[in-house]
Design a protein around this motif. Sequence first.
Motif, short mmCIF file in Angstrom:
data_model
loop_
_atom_site.label_atom_id
_atom_site.label_comp_id
_atom_site.label_asym_id
_atom_site.label_seq_id
_atom_site.Cartn_x
_atom_site.Cartn_y
_atom_site.Cartn_z
N GLN A 14 -5.68 3.27 0.14
CA GLN A 14 -6.22 2.59 -1.03
C GLN A 14 -5.94 1.10 -0.88
O GLN A 14 -4.97 0.70 -0.25
CB GLN A 14 -5.52 3.08 -2.31
N ALA A 15 -6.77 0.26 -1.49
CA ALA A 15 -6.50 -1.18 -1.54
C ALA A 15 -5.67 -1.46 -2.78
O ALA A 15 -6.04 -1.07 -3.89
CB ALA A 15 -7.81 -1.96 -1.58
N ARG A 16 -4.51 -2.10 -2.58
CA ARG A 16 -3.65 -2.47 -3.70
C ARG A 16 -3.27 -3.94 -3.55
O ARG A 16 -3.19 -4.45 -2.43
CB ARG A 16 -2.38 -1.62 -3.71
N GLU A 17 -2.99 -4.57 -4.65
CA GLU A 17 -2.55 -5.96 -4.58
C GLU A 17 -1.06 -6.00 -4.30
O GLU A 17 -0.25 -5.43 -5.04
CB GLU A 17 -2.85 -6.71 -5.88
N ILE A 18 -0.69 -6.65 -3.20
CA ILE A 18 0.70 -6.82 -2.80
C ILE A 18 0.89 -8.29 -2.46
O ILE A 18 0.16 -8.83 -1.63
CB ILE A 18 1.07 -5.93 -1.60
N PRO A 22 -5.07 -8.36 -1.54
CA PRO A 22 -5.38 -6.94 -1.37
C PRO A 22 -4.87 -6.45 -0.01
O PRO A 22 -5.06 -7.10 1.01
CB PRO A 22 -6.90 -6.89 -1.44
N THR A 25 -3.05 0.47 1.84
CA THR A 25 -1.80 1.22 1.87
C THR A 25 -2.07 2.68 1.51
O THR A 25 -3.00 2.98 0.77
CB THR A 25 -0.75 0.62 0.91
N TYR A 27 0.68 4.48 0.43
CA TYR A 27 1.85 4.85 -0.37
C TYR A 27 1.39 5.58 -1.63
O TYR A 27 0.22 5.51 -1.99
CB TYR A 27 2.65 3.61 -0.76
N ARG A 136 5.16 -3.23 2.62
CA ARG A 136 4.52 -2.18 1.80
C ARG A 136 5.58 -1.30 1.15
O ARG A 136 5.42 -0.86 0.01
CB ARG A 136 3.58 -1.33 2.65
N ALA A 140 6.14 -0.69 -2.81
CA ALA A 140 6.18 0.66 -3.39
C ALA A 140 7.46 0.87 -4.20
O ALA A 140 7.42 1.50 -5.27
CB ALA A 140 6.08 1.71 -2.29
#
Length: 195
Positions: A14-18, A22, A25, A27, A136, A140
């Motif tokens: 999935q694409a997540r903002e970290i 973007p 990840t 997780y 990452r 998480a």
Amino acid sequence: MNGSVRAVCVGTVQAREIQGRPVATAYGKQTVDGPVAVRPLGLAGDEQADLEVHGGPDKAVYAYPSEHYAFWATVRAQAGLQPWPGPGDAGALPPGSLGENLVLQGLLEAQAWVGDLLRFPRCVLAVSAPRLPCFRFEAAMGFRQASRLMVQSGYCGFYLSVREPGWIAAGEPFEVVPGPREVSIRELFEARARR
């Protein structure tokens, strides 16, 4: 030595903002009820985002000891983070939170040696390498010191290669069949973390 599978977890990329951008990840893997197919490159329905450090024949499945879950719940609470929502104890670490595919009980890093076989009722996996933390993992866990704490504690979990494909399910036992016993996961993790 014997142990058991507490949970089987899979997830997709999935694409997540970290850190404000973007990032792909996988997780936040979710538990699976019933048997899951174990294939040469991992569990059915599971993906890895960074194939340079995760996945492939030597890192097909990531296992994590259930015995370490209380540690991560405690350090998250000490960092002032909200407990994870969900059933069970408030603040308890949900299976799959560390990106793990298998939550194992009864086998810690110091007891797992590269080349040991884990014989489950319907598949055989081999201990291959420790997992090293990354940004990452910190995202998480929700705090920047998470990687440092993984290094200090040695609570890294370990990758498994698939020796005999088949099926695996939560609640199943496993037997550790000793390999050459030249280096433990704990020793290898400590050596790699010092680099």
